[in-house]
Design a protein around this motif. Structure first.
Motif, PDB file in Angstrom:
ATOM      1  N   MET B 124       0.827  -1.208   0.000  1.00  0.00           N
ATOM      2  CA  MET B 124       0.000   0.000   0.000  1.00  0.00           C
ATOM      3  C   MET B 124       0.862   1.260   0.000  1.00  0.00           C
ATOM      4  SD  MET B 124      -3.244  -0.554  -0.208  1.00  0.00           S
ATOM      5  CE  MET B 124      -3.940   0.975   0.442  1.00  0.00           C
ATOM      6  N   ARG B 125       1.941   1.238   0.787  1.00  0.00           N
ATOM      7  CA  ARG B 125       2.813   2.423   0.813  1.00  0.00           C
ATOM      8  C   ARG B 125       3.426   2.658  -0.566  1.00  0.00           C
ATOM      9  NH1 ARG B 125       3.016   4.072   5.938  1.00  0.00           N
ATOM     10  NH2 ARG B 125       2.944   2.495   7.578  1.00  0.00           N
ATOM     11  N   LEU B 128       0.795   4.043  -2.922  1.00  0.00           N
ATOM     12  CA  LEU B 128       0.447   5.440  -2.644  1.00  0.00           C
ATOM     13  C   LEU B 128       1.536   6.383  -3.150  1.00  0.00           C
ATOM     14  CD1 LEU B 128      -1.091   4.976   0.903  1.00  0.00           C
ATOM     15  CD2 LEU B 128      -2.239   6.131  -1.010  1.00  0.00           C
ATOM     16  N   ARG B 129       2.796   5.955  -2.993  1.00  0.00           N
ATOM     17  CA  ARG B 129       3.877   6.801  -3.523  1.00  0.00           C
ATOM     18  C   ARG B 129       3.767   6.897  -5.042  1.00  0.00           C
ATOM     19  NH1 ARG B 129       6.972   4.010   0.438  1.00  0.00           N
ATOM     20  NH2 ARG B 129       7.777   2.608  -1.157  1.00  0.00           N
ATOM     21  N   ALA B 131       1.049   6.659  -6.765  1.00  0.00           N
ATOM     22  CA  ALA B 131      -0.112   7.504  -7.082  1.00  0.00           C
ATOM     23  C   ALA B 131       0.250   8.981  -6.993  1.00  0.00           C
ATOM     24  CB  ALA B 131      -1.267   7.175  -6.147  1.00  0.00           C
ATOM     25  N   ALA B 132       1.119   9.320  -6.047  1.00  0.00           N
ATOM     26  CA  ALA B 132       1.508  10.725  -5.887  1.00  0.00           C
ATOM     27  C   ALA B 132       2.239  11.250  -7.125  1.00  0.00           C
ATOM     28  CB  ALA B 132       2.379  10.897  -4.640  1.00  0.00           C
ATOM     29  N   ARG B 133       2.751  10.348  -7.961  1.00  0.00           N
ATOM     30  CA  ARG B 133       3.453  10.755  -9.181  1.00  0.00           C
ATOM     31  C   ARG B 133       2.609  10.543 -10.446  1.00  0.00           C
ATOM     32  NH1 ARG B 133       7.300   7.390  -6.447  1.00  0.00           N
ATOM     33  NH2 ARG B 133       6.808   5.737  -7.925  1.00  0.00           N
ATOM     34  N   ALA B 134       1.356  10.173 -10.284  1.00  0.00           N
ATOM     35  CA  ALA B 134       0.513   9.834 -11.440  1.00  0.00           C
ATOM     36  C   ALA B 134       0.167  11.077 -12.254  1.00  0.00           C
ATOM     37  CB  ALA B 134      -0.765   9.158 -10.952  1.00  0.00           C
ATOM     38  N   PRO B 135      -0.220  10.915 -13.520  1.00  0.00           N
ATOM     39  CA  PRO B 135      -0.645  12.060 -14.332  1.00  0.00           C
ATOM     40  C   PRO B 135      -1.821  12.799 -13.669  1.00  0.00           C
ATOM     41  CG  PRO B 135      -0.453  10.081 -15.682  1.00  0.00           C
ATOM     42  CD  PRO B 135      -0.277   9.658 -14.261  1.00  0.00           C
ATOM     43  N   ALA B 136      -1.941  14.083 -13.984  1.00  0.00           N
ATOM     44  CA  ALA B 136      -2.972  14.918 -13.358  1.00  0.00           C
ATOM     45  C   ALA B 136      -4.368  14.317 -13.497  1.00  0.00           C
ATOM     46  CB  ALA B 136      -2.933  16.323 -13.955  1.00  0.00           C
ATOM     47  N   VAL B 138      -5.357  11.273 -13.615  1.00  0.00           N
ATOM     48  CA  VAL B 138      -5.568  10.162 -12.681  1.00  0.00           C
ATOM     49  C   VAL B 138      -5.915  10.691 -11.291  1.00  0.00           C
ATOM     50  CG1 VAL B 138      -4.415   8.228 -11.526  1.00  0.00           C
ATOM     51  CG2 VAL B 138      -4.069   8.606 -13.973  1.00  0.00           C
ATOM     52  N   LEU B 139      -5.332  11.823 -10.932  1.00  0.00           N
ATOM     53  CA  LEU B 139      -5.580  12.403  -9.605  1.00  0.00           C
ATOM     54  C   LEU B 139      -6.915  13.115  -9.513  1.00  0.00           C
ATOM     55  CD1 LEU B 139      -2.123  14.019  -8.777  1.00  0.00           C
ATOM     56  CD2 LEU B 139      -2.977  11.753  -8.197  1.00  0.00           C
ATOM     57  N   LEU B 345      -8.926   6.589  -8.476  1.00  0.00           N
ATOM     58  CA  LEU B 345      -7.630   6.614  -7.818  1.00  0.00           C
ATOM     59  C   LEU B 345      -7.511   5.436  -6.847  1.00  0.00           C
ATOM     60  CD1 LEU B 345      -4.977   8.149  -7.613  1.00  0.00           C
ATOM     61  CD2 LEU B 345      -6.061   9.742  -6.039  1.00  0.00           C
ATOM     62  N   SER B 346      -8.562   5.159  -6.097  1.00  0.00           N
ATOM     63  CA  SER B 346      -8.549   3.982  -5.210  1.00  0.00           C
ATOM     64  C   SER B 346      -8.302   2.724  -6.027  1.00  0.00           C
ATOM     65  CB  SER B 346      -9.888   3.828  -4.477  1.00  0.00           C
ATOM     66  OG  SER B 346     -10.123   4.916  -3.643  1.00  0.00           O
ATOM     67  N   ILE B 349      -4.667   2.545  -7.063  1.00  0.00           N
ATOM     68  CA  ILE B 349      -3.768   2.215  -5.952  1.00  0.00           C
ATOM     69  C   ILE B 349      -3.873   0.725  -5.626  1.00  0.00           C
ATOM     70  CG2 ILE B 349      -3.375   2.601  -3.475  1.00  0.00           C
ATOM     71  CD1 ILE B 349      -4.267   5.581  -4.030  1.00  0.00           C
TER      72      ILE B 349
END
Lengths: 461, 461
Positions: B124-125, B128-129, B131-136, B138-139, B345-346, B349
């Protein structure tokens, strides 16, 4: 492309509709071929053929020597079949699916959200990095029944800005704004109940109310709120149980409730013992907040709902309900029964992104950008003879009247062929009297091609 | 502590029940005080007092000169009032809330999930990291109607391991496993329909079916699946529309379906045109997979559902439905109408955490750890005279019979006072014939105090 419907099609459609509406519940014996033929004024062979085709489709079952029966377990709630068929272009579900499915290439002035690059990307990235370092329990555990306490406390403080007083115990987190209204419908409604909606209103309300097998009645919307005479008449005539509206920035019109209308509306609601859902998802776009029914009423019969999908992220779902404490208790039970638990991690990530000064600054710049886009879009639309019904004080949407004689569904159909997804008025209208309107999302109108395609469609119409 | 109920209480309760069940719909005039008194064999003054108190509570309204009326908009679906009151200790909603609300300090051998430190934290960690770098997009963006294609493709491949053939287009992502069943209930059921469940079964099924105003009928469960004679009799007697079960690791018993029972069950279902929901959320705990109804049936009348809450994370919600393509289409419409969109996003991840070799290795170690915990827990329970009904082949749960004459609700009540949350048998039992059983989650039984507190409660009982 498609052939005109035949008599056989007509029989098939009639049977399908009756099965969908449960006029023929599963296992029912259908009228005999002869009786059906007589009732519909058709030949026996037409009806035989229609029944046989429905058997082939699995809609009917034939029992030799006994007749035709509505098939069994497959008598599902197919939303698409519960209502008279609309043009796809004004069908709420079709528009939702179209917008959600459209590729990045499509232009979507008809959709209901900001482009991804207008959203609070930096805050989301920061919050996701923080989540990656959270304690193990935060990464793994179910949420508590009401949802993350810190987010509920933040919501209580935010609501205070519009004079809505809600204790954190009066706030329940949900999976989305739509899910919030869905839970409330489950709580307050039963099949057959009547619900008042604005005409026009957010088109998904129609689909949602249909899913609850309830009846929606539209109340004409004016630039300062619902038409109160029509509202009072609808209360008398339909004895509705619930009214769903937006007070701040109304979807689709961009209008806002005036204080006198709020007061008189609540008096009418009180006399009729009517519950009200105030959908507040556009609150962060407002510059001067309009009055809130929930503030006037003190969360007695008014329930406020909202979400973060319009400003922060639609990719992590989270909405909320603020209501009377006893209603929140019962709604929490319903939430557990039907989704078991919310997403604690999503709530934590959104909480993180909302706190810190970044979100406030981000929204200031979004509001400015929207104001500019609103002015530009209106100018460009006016050049095409498309006039705003009211010039919104803020927000994403402008509700526009097409030049006389032009049908919005035709325009939408033509533009879709050129890769532009529009939102034609009747998708929002219970009375189907908004055929001359389109809703534009000004944040999705920056591409010159939107207006080129629109101009072509108008001149063809 | 509380006083015994008075006659006034009895009248109040009767009125509340009728309002909750809509025998008195909102606005209905109640029987006159005199008529009610006569009908209940009570004095007029008792009924007057009861009615007045209900007015004070807002349940009734008095109209001078006209009588008493069921109050208006507030006739909500309060789940807690729709059924005969159960002891709190065996009430499904109360148990769910108790488990979800319990602090970290409580011991929870009755809960339905792994401790946080058994979950796949590293994965999961990492996800999540990423996801923090995913294209806009996706966020920020909404999910497509069916949900993240990559996750649906992965699910299709996973299902193939239990011989369930599903194309990605036959898979719909939902907010949770419970939400998956909820959507299916909305699709296939209407109020008043009957649904078969196992007796015992996962307790939240009871609450969910109640929320749909449907009737649950229990079929006794055997160590190899439902009792087929009882199943056939229930089909004849109740004409149910749906059956909900677990095939792999049954909750709460830990039993598994045998291939002959699967075959015969499906034949019965076919003859009765019954739809089946196969809840597959424990699949990753299995060592030798049991047969799947969805594999035998080819997803024709069987719908399979699942989620990632038990193995990966319950803090990011995501479930799924695999079914016939036409049903998935209709279910997607219902999902849009009632929650609009899932969490892209969930899903992303969870997809990220599930792929890579880490998850497989993690689950191997979890299965080993569970097998050890199962053996240890059974040994310790046996030392207290508590016997497994069947020794499960894998999984979290063991369903145990208490020593003769001991009531599980009493034991649960006593243990709760000492900070230990148990799951008493009748919470799972439609027939209320499991008063001598408890369900233990072996992963939550590593603390010695569980058995100390249990021993004390047993000796006191």
């Amino acid at each position: 492309m498609s052939k005109p419907p035949t008599r056989i099609d007509a029989v098939m459609e009639a049977v399908r509709t009756r099965i969908a509406s449960r006029a023929y519940p599963p296992g029912t014996r259908l009228p005999s071929v002869r009786a059906q033929a007589k009732a519909m004024g058709l030949s026996v062979s037409t009806v035989v053929e229609a029944y046989e085709r429905l058997v082939a489709e699995g809609v009917l079952r034939a029992r030799p020597g006994s007749g035709f029966y509505a098939a069994g377990a497959a008598a599902p709630l197919a939303l698409a079949e519960l209502v008279p068929r609309l043009d796809r272009e004004i069908d709420p579900l079709w528009i939702s699916r179209q917008s959600l499915e459209a590729g990045a290439a499509a232009l979507m002035p008809g959709c209901g959200w900001l482009p991804a690059d207008w959203m609070y990307e930096a805050g989301m990235r920061r919050a996701l990095r923080a989540a990656a370092r959270a304690p193990a329990g935060v990464l793994a555990d179910y949420a508590t029944p009401l949802g993350l306490p810190a987010l509920r406390q933040l919501l209580a403080r935010r609501m205070a800005a519009t004079d809505v007083e809600a204790a954190p115990e009066q706030i329940l987190l949900t999976e989305s704004g739509t899910h919030a209204i869905d839970l409330i419908c489950r709580f307050l409604l039963q099949p057959g109940d009547t619900v008042l909606v604005d005409d026009p209103c957010y088109f998904n309300f129609h689909a949602l109310l249909r899913a609850h097998r309830t009846k929606a009645v539209g109340v004409p919307f004016t630039p300062s709120g619902p038409d109160l005479d029509a509202f009072a008449a609808a209360l008398r005539e339909h004895a509705p149980r619930l009214y769903i509206t937006n007070s701040g920035l109304h979807n689709p019109t961009g209008a806002a409730l005036s204080p006198p209308v709020a007061h008189r509306l609540l008096k009418l609601a009180e006399a009729a013992d009517l519950a009200i859902v105030e959908d507040d998802i556009f609150t962060d776009f407002e510059i001067d907040p309009a009055p809130r029914l929930a503030a006037f009423d003190g969360l007695s019969r008014v329930i406020q709902i909202g979400s973060f999908s319009k400003t922060l992220s639609a990719a992590l779902r989270c909405g909320y309900i603020a209501a009377r404490a006893d209603w929140i208790e019962a709604l929490a039970d319903l939430k557990i029964a039907t989704t078991f638990s919310g997403s604690q991690l999503s709530a934590g990530i959104l909480f993180d992104a909302l706190t810190g000064s970044g979100y406030r600054k981000h929204m200031e710049s979004v509001r400015l950008r929207l104001a500019r886009a609103m002015a530009q879009t209106i100018t460009r639309l006016r050049a095409l003879g498309i006039e705003p019904w009211v010039v919104p004080r803020a927000g994403l949407f402008v509700w526009c009247r097409l030049p006389a004689g032009i049908d919005a569904a035709d325009v939408a159909r033509a533009c879709l062929r050129d890769g532009v997804v529009l939102a034609p008025g009747n998708a929002f209208s219970q009375s189907q009297r908004a055929g001359g309107f389109l809703r534009f999302n000004v944040a999705q109108c920056s591409d010159e091609r939107v207006f080129e395609v629109l101009a072509r469609a108008l001149s063809a119409g």
